[in-house]
Write a protein that holds these residues in place. Structure first.
Motif, PDB file in Angstrom:
ATOM      1  N   GLY A 129       0.801  -1.223   0.000  1.00 37.79           N
ATOM      2  CA  GLY A 129       0.000   0.000   0.000  1.00 37.79           C
ATOM      3  C   GLY A 129       0.831   1.269   0.000  1.00 37.79           C
ATOM      4  O   GLY A 129       0.289   2.375  -0.018  1.00 37.79           O
ATOM      5  N   THR A 130       2.151   1.154   0.028  1.00 38.37           N
ATOM      6  CA  THR A 130       3.046   2.318   0.045  1.00 38.37           C
ATOM      7  C   THR A 130       2.817   3.178  -1.201  1.00 38.37           C
ATOM      8  O   THR A 130       2.633   2.662  -2.297  1.00 38.37           O
ATOM      9  CB  THR A 130       4.506   1.847   0.116  1.00 38.37           C
ATOM     10  N   LEU A 131       2.813   4.487  -0.996  1.00 31.67           N
ATOM     11  CA  LEU A 131       2.551   5.434  -2.092  1.00 31.67           C
ATOM     12  C   LEU A 131       3.518   6.610  -2.037  1.00 31.67           C
ATOM     13  O   LEU A 131       3.990   6.979  -0.961  1.00 31.67           O
ATOM     14  CB  LEU A 131       1.133   6.007  -1.964  1.00 31.67           C
ATOM     15  N   LEU A 132       3.757   7.211  -3.188  1.00 31.63           N
ATOM     16  CA  LEU A 132       4.446   8.497  -3.217  1.00 31.63           C
ATOM     17  C   LEU A 132       3.556   9.504  -2.502  1.00 31.63           C
ATOM     18  O   LEU A 132       2.325   9.421  -2.569  1.00 31.63           O
ATOM     19  CB  LEU A 132       4.682   8.954  -4.656  1.00 31.63           C
ATOM     20  N   HIS A 133       4.159  10.462  -1.821  1.00 27.97           N
ATOM     21  CA  HIS A 133       3.404  11.424  -1.024  1.00 27.97           C
ATOM     22  C   HIS A 133       2.337  12.148  -1.848  1.00 27.97           C
ATOM     23  O   HIS A 133       1.199  12.304  -1.417  1.00 27.97           O
ATOM     24  CB  HIS A 133       4.357  12.435  -0.383  1.00 27.97           C
TER      25      HIS A 133
END
Length: 195
Positions: A129-133
């Motif tokens: 689920g990690t995303l660019l800000h």
């Protein structure tokens, strides 16, 4: 006869190569993720959730033994924490290739990181689920206000010591100024008494 055998061998080789080229599987994606689900579900699946800037991204394996499954270590300067015990600087591991579900962190970029604890380290991947800000506005809005990471003991000590140090420096400066003025007045009085 020699040319007939040669023609048969060449023909079989051509057929074998054609079959192997056309029957070979197309490029397959090794990493496939189930749907991430809601922000709250993604947070529940994670042991740690934070927003931070990648300050270093390095492969753990040497160049000789590097593969798509090799591990990469990303170090972050943490700005905000929603879940987990997160220090002001933290390291997260991921696979070295997107084919192995590795997340391609880049130095200087800000991320909303969802990570899982594996032993003594944290891991993130394409499925976590990690995303660019700049892609995580909806997530951050739903997560609400996080907390600041705890200060390291040296940073806290510097802030605690800064007030007494400034008082001490001001005190020393005042004593030196008073001594200078005292010496100046005394030397003036001597000069006046001689005349």
């Amino acid at each position: 006869m020699f040319t007939k055998k040669r023609s048969i061998i060449v023909g079989i080789t051509v057929i074998f190569l054609a079959v192997s080229i056309f029957a070979a599987p197309r490029s397959a994606v090794a990493c496939s993720c189930a749907e991430h689900g809601s922000v709250l579900e993604t947070m529940k699946r994670s042991d740690t959730v934070f927003e931070g800037t990648a300050i270093s991204v390095k492969s753990i394996a040497s160049d000789l033994f590097r593969s798509s499954g090799s591990r990469v270590k990303a170090s972050f300067k943490v700005n905000e924490v929603w879940k987990g015990h997160v220090a002001p600087q933290i390291e997260v591991l991921t696979a070295g290739s997107e084919d192995s579900c590795g997340y391609a962190f880049k130095e200087g970029e800000r991320y909303l990181v969802y990570a899982r604890a594996t032993g003594s380290s944290l891991e993130a991947n394409l499925c976590s689920g990690t995303l660019l800000h700049h892609e995580a506005e909806e997530h951050i809005a739903q997560l609400g206000s996080g907390s600041l990471p705890p200060q390291s003991s040296s940073e806290a000590q510097q802030k605690d010591d800064s007030f007494p140090r400034s008082i001490m420096i001001a005190g020393i400066a005042a004593v030196l100024a008073a001594a200078f003025l005292f010496a100046l007045v005394k030397s003036r009085n001597r000069f006046k008494s001689k005349t």
